[in-house]
Design a protein around this motif. Structure first.
Motif, PDB file in Angstrom:
ATOM      1  N   ILE A  72      64.309  69.589 -39.935  1.00 24.77           N
ATOM      2  CA  ILE A  72      63.896  68.184 -39.771  1.00 24.77           C
ATOM      3  C   ILE A  72      62.482  67.983 -40.311  1.00 24.77           C
ATOM      4  CG2 ILE A  72      63.384  66.384 -38.082  1.00 24.77           C
ATOM      5  CD1 ILE A  72      65.592  67.654 -36.307  1.00 24.77           C
ATOM      6  N   VAL A  73      61.594  68.919 -39.991  1.00 29.47           N
ATOM      7  CA  VAL A  73      60.206  68.827 -40.445  1.00 29.47           C
ATOM      8  C   VAL A  73      60.137  68.886 -41.973  1.00 29.47           C
ATOM      9  CG1 VAL A  73      58.000  70.061 -40.510  1.00 29.47           C
ATOM     10  CG2 VAL A  73      59.175  69.706 -38.329  1.00 29.47           C
ATOM     11  N   ALA A  74      60.919  69.762 -42.580  1.00 28.25           N
ATOM     12  CA  ALA A  74      60.924  69.879 -44.039  1.00 28.25           C
ATOM     13  C   ALA A  74      61.422  68.588 -44.697  1.00 28.25           C
ATOM     14  CB  ALA A  74      61.798  71.061 -44.466  1.00 28.25           C
ATOM     15  N   ALA A  75      62.419  67.953 -44.088  1.00 22.09           N
ATOM     16  CA  ALA A  75      62.925  66.688 -44.627  1.00 22.09           C
ATOM     17  C   ALA A  75      61.877  65.588 -44.507  1.00 22.09           C
ATOM     18  CB  ALA A  75      64.207  66.281 -43.895  1.00 22.09           C
ATOM     19  N   TYR A  76      61.168  65.550 -43.358  1.00 19.04           N
ATOM     20  CA  TYR A  76      60.052  64.605 -43.197  1.00 19.04           C
ATOM     21  C   TYR A  76      58.992  64.839 -44.268  1.00 19.04           C
ATOM     22  CZ  TYR A  76      60.811  61.964 -38.850  1.00 19.04           C
ATOM     23  OH  TYR A  76      61.250  61.065 -37.901  1.00 19.04           O
ATOM     24  N   ASP A  77      58.680  66.093 -44.515  1.00 15.74           N
ATOM     25  CA  ASP A  77      57.644  66.461 -45.480  1.00 15.74           C
ATOM     26  C   ASP A  77      57.960  65.900 -46.863  1.00 15.74           C
ATOM     27  OD1 ASP A  77      56.228  68.401 -47.482  1.00 15.74           O
ATOM     28  OD2 ASP A  77      55.279  68.807 -45.551  1.00 15.74           O
ATOM     29  N   ASP A  78      59.205  66.039 -47.289  1.00 17.15           N
ATOM     30  CA  ASP A  78      59.601  65.553 -48.618  1.00 17.15           C
ATOM     31  C   ASP A  78      59.571  64.024 -48.695  1.00 17.15           C
ATOM     32  OD1 ASP A  78      59.979  68.129 -49.463  1.00 17.15           O
ATOM     33  OD2 ASP A  78      62.144  68.140 -49.154  1.00 17.15           O
ATOM     34  N   GLY A 107      51.522  71.590 -38.627  1.00 19.65           N
ATOM     35  CA  GLY A 107      50.399  72.481 -38.366  1.00 19.65           C
ATOM     36  C   GLY A 107      49.057  71.913 -38.771  1.00 19.65           C
ATOM     37  N   THR A 108      49.057  70.747 -39.415  1.00 17.75           N
ATOM     38  CA  THR A 108      47.791  70.103 -39.772  1.00 17.75           C
ATOM     39  C   THR A 108      47.006  69.780 -38.501  1.00 17.75           C
ATOM     40  OG1 THR A 108      48.658  69.116 -41.808  1.00 17.75           O
ATOM     41  CG2 THR A 108      46.732  68.077 -40.831  1.00 17.75           C
ATOM     42  N   ASN A 109      45.725  70.105 -38.517  1.00 17.39           N
ATOM     43  CA  ASN A 109      44.870  69.784 -37.374  1.00 17.39           C
ATOM     44  C   ASN A 109      44.821  68.269 -37.202  1.00 17.39           C
ATOM     45  OD1 ASN A 109      42.457  69.206 -35.756  1.00 17.39           O
ATOM     46  ND2 ASN A 109      42.020  71.404 -35.969  1.00 17.39           N
ATOM     47  N   LEU A 144      54.222  66.519 -35.640  1.00 12.50           N
ATOM     48  CA  LEU A 144      53.016  66.975 -34.943  1.00 12.50           C
ATOM     49  C   LEU A 144      53.190  67.038 -33.436  1.00 12.50           C
ATOM     50  CD1 LEU A 144      50.207  65.167 -37.001  1.00 12.50           C
ATOM     51  CD2 LEU A 144      51.292  67.381 -37.385  1.00 12.50           C
ATOM     52  N   ARG A 145      54.342  66.612 -32.926  1.00 10.80           N
ATOM     53  CA  ARG A 145      54.744  66.747 -31.524  1.00 10.80           C
ATOM     54  C   ARG A 145      53.779  66.056 -30.557  1.00 10.80           C
ATOM     55  NH1 ARG A 145      59.914  67.983 -31.884  1.00 10.80           N
ATOM     56  NH2 ARG A 145      59.937  68.873 -29.782  1.00 10.80           N
ATOM     57  N   LEU A 146      53.366  64.853 -30.901  1.00 15.78           N
ATOM     58  CA  LEU A 146      52.512  64.074 -30.021  1.00 15.78           C
ATOM     59  C   LEU A 146      53.365  63.256 -29.058  1.00 15.78           C
ATOM     60  CD1 LEU A 146      49.785  62.715 -32.477  1.00 15.78           C
ATOM     61  CD2 LEU A 146      49.784  64.847 -31.170  1.00 15.78           C
TER      62      LEU A 146
END
Length: 598
Positions: free
Chosen positions: A553-559, A447-449, A386-388
């Motif tokens: 990287i994001v896809a790996a986090y997602d899984d 992309g989740t709010n 989410l790039r915070l």
């Protein structure tokens, strides 16, 4: 903050607890009128006598605390609670900042994947240490146990600041968590010693209220430390501040204990044992053999689940297999030791047979299991996916702290007003916890709010505040004053073991899913960098949004997170079953503590 302090104390005026009324029901245990006749065989909570004299049958530490509450003034009582609030305030800042700094510490040693693993051994040993600590404060006294755990915490902070590798940092975490858990435990026992049972939920909520303030401090402070003096001084500063904040409470305890001796309320017993006889006596009294067996057994059994991916042959590696086998054997041997050979039992089995005590322990364990499963890599998810920024991550991660502590105050008031606690956990706390974690399965995607994440954290925090207060009140309500220190230690043991299991499951999922998916998804130009990306949070953040490497990287986090959230949701159902077994104890109907209490 003074207004908050006054508001809580106005709701809980100090009183001298004069015992149960003549028309009180026996032990006050009812789930409803129809069930009252069926609970006579249950182990009831008991008062420690109808008068306000010191219980001569109690252990020395309990007698000392009862003497202190008889001689100290209302001013000292209020001062003690203010000092506890201040201790919680400083510890909350340190712990909140430490949570944010840990991924950077492990990344500095190229071991970001061990973020969850770091907490396994320290959490288990910190929890198991509470039972020998319970015996220590019952035999020697509350102030002595408090001082010892404070020293352990300071030593841990010093070692963390000086660590030059992940092994030293892990050892420092053990000392820190033994000390931190010990301070939290001894102050909780103090609260149980100095508050009437019907007010205890509200008093526990008050002492947790510092988290409402510290949530706004830890993020900017961690960011400032990382950008300025560095993470080492982040720990070093608190190694200096901790004794300054903690020692006044010890001196207040010790001064009032001495006052009780001078007034003749407390008579000190002189030991006739020699030094060697004392060592031998306390070695068996604290059942050190069982402590070592359980600590080593749980640690060795759980660690391989989070480090197997770094072994040469994974699950088939001799190191992995041997750790699991040795750990299991030690756990089995500890059970045989307790049953057949231990002169003094480490675990009070009679207490664990009580369905309220057992159910509260299960709830405590499950809450920590689910929490550590889904939060171990949650701050990394917020920054990478989410790039915070670090300070934004801190605010999100600390919503639980502020929300649970804030909501625990109305929960405490509700328990004080109704005299019951089971309904809060059964119909609100646990079901909403399950709902909140389940929603994260849907909201883990890029992309989740961020508003949805905040919403889930808020309802999870409210439910968590209700669960924690009800769990603590339940386990204390099922015990006499003599047993309070032990049952609080048992709950702490289950909590820490639950945290160790949760961290282990999170580490196993992470190491079992993330690196394999990372290698699968990375583009050809960064395939050879997968190990660096896997082990370093800073490297994961460095790739720009929209690049093929970032998407991988994001896809790996997602899984990985999908499996974590599903596991956390599933295990929490067990907590719902545990709460249904609680007795609906009526808190107003029996006495537990004596003296000038809240």
């Amino acid at each position: 903050m003074r207004s908050l302090f006054k508001t809580v104390l106005d709701q809980t005026k100090p009183v001298v607890d004069e015992g149960p009324r003549p028309d009180d029901k026996e032990a006050g245990i009812v789930s409803d009128d129809k069930e009252a006749a069926n609970v006579s065989s249950e182990r009831p909570p008991s008062s420690d006598g109808d008068d306000d004299s010191i219980n001569k049958d109690a252990q020395p530490g309990v007698q000392k605390m009862e003497a202190i509450t008889k001689v100290w003034s209302t001013r000292d009582l209020y001062l003690a609670y203010f000092l506890i609030w201040l201790i919680y305030f400083v510890d909350a800042i340190q712990q909140g900042m430490g949570t944010i700094l840990t991924p950077y510490v492990t990344s500095a040693f190229q071991e970001h994947s061990l973020t969850a693993t770091i907490g396994v051994a320290s959490g288990i040993i910190g929890g198991i240490s509470k039972l020998p600590l319970a015996k220590l404060i019952d035999i020697w006294g509350r102030p002595q146990g408090y001082l010892l755990t404070m020293c352990c915490m300071i030593l841990g902070l010093v070692l963390m600041a000086a660590s030059n590798n992940v092994n030293t940092y892990a050892a420092a975490q053990i000392f820190y968590w033994v000390g931190y858990n010990g301070i939290s435990y001894t102050t909780t026992v103090f609260i149980a010693d100095t508050s009437a049972l019907r007010n205890r939920g509200l008093v526990l909520a008050y002492t947790s209220s510092p988290y409402i303030v510290t949530v706004w401090i830890t993020g900017p402070l961690a960011q400032s430390v990382l950008n300025g003096v560095g993470w080492r001084w982040g720990f070093g500063i608190f190694a200096i501040v901790t004794p300054i904040v903690c020692l006044p409470l010890y001196f207040l305890f010790a001064w009032n204990e001495r006052k009780a001796v001078k007034q003749g309320v407390l008579v000190r017993q002189k030991s006739t044992r020699t030094a060697w006889q004392s060592i031998n006596h306390y070695f068996w009294e604290f059942d050190i053999i069982c402590v070592l067996l359980l600590s080593a057994g749980f640690t060795l059994f759980l660690l391989p689940f989070s480090i197997f991916s770094v072994q040469k042959y994974g699950w088939r590696d001799p190191t992995t297999i041997s750790l699991i086998v040795v750990g299991f054997v030690l756990l089995v041997f500890s059970a045989f030791w307790e049953k057949y050979w231990a002169p003094v039992k480490f675990l009070p089995w009679e207490l664990l047979k009580d369905r309220t005590v057992c159910g509260a322990c299960v709830l405590a364990a499950v809450l920590f299991i689910e929490y550590y499963i889904w939060t171990s890599y949650f701050t990394s998810f917020l920054q990478v996916v989410l790039r915070l920024e670090v300070w934004q991550t801190s605010y999100i991660a600390n919503i639980y702290s502020i929300g649970s502590c804030l909501f625990s105050i109305p929960v405490g008031l509700a328990i004080r007003h109704t005299g019951r606690f089971k309904w809060v956990a059964l119909y609100f706390g646990v079901p909403v916890t399950i709902l909140a974690i389940g929603l994260l399965i849907q909201f883990r995607h890029e992309g989740t709010n961020i508003g949805w994440i905040i919403f889930v954290e808020i309802i999870y925090a409210f439910a968590g505040g209700a669960c924690v207060i009800c769990d603590q009140v339940a386990i204390m309500a099922a015990a006499s004053h003599q047993e309070v220190a032990v049952v609080i230690a048992i709950e702490g043991l289950f909590s820490s073991i639950g945290g160790g299991i949760g961290g282990t499951v999170a580490g196993a999922i992470w190491t079992g899913v993330f690196p394999q998916k990372l290698k699968e998804y990375l583009p050809a130009e960064t395939q050879d960098q997968w190990a660096t990306i896997y082990g370093d949070l800073t490297a994961q953040i460095s790739y720009p949004v929209g690049s093929a490497t970032h998407a991988a990287i994001v896809a790996a986090y997602d899984d990985a997170l999908r499996n974590m959230f599903i596991a956390a949701t599933t295990i929490t159902i067990v907590a719902l079953v545990a709460v249904t077994f609680w007795r609906d104890i009526k808190l107003k109907d029996f006495k537990q503590v004596k003296g000038n209490v809240i």
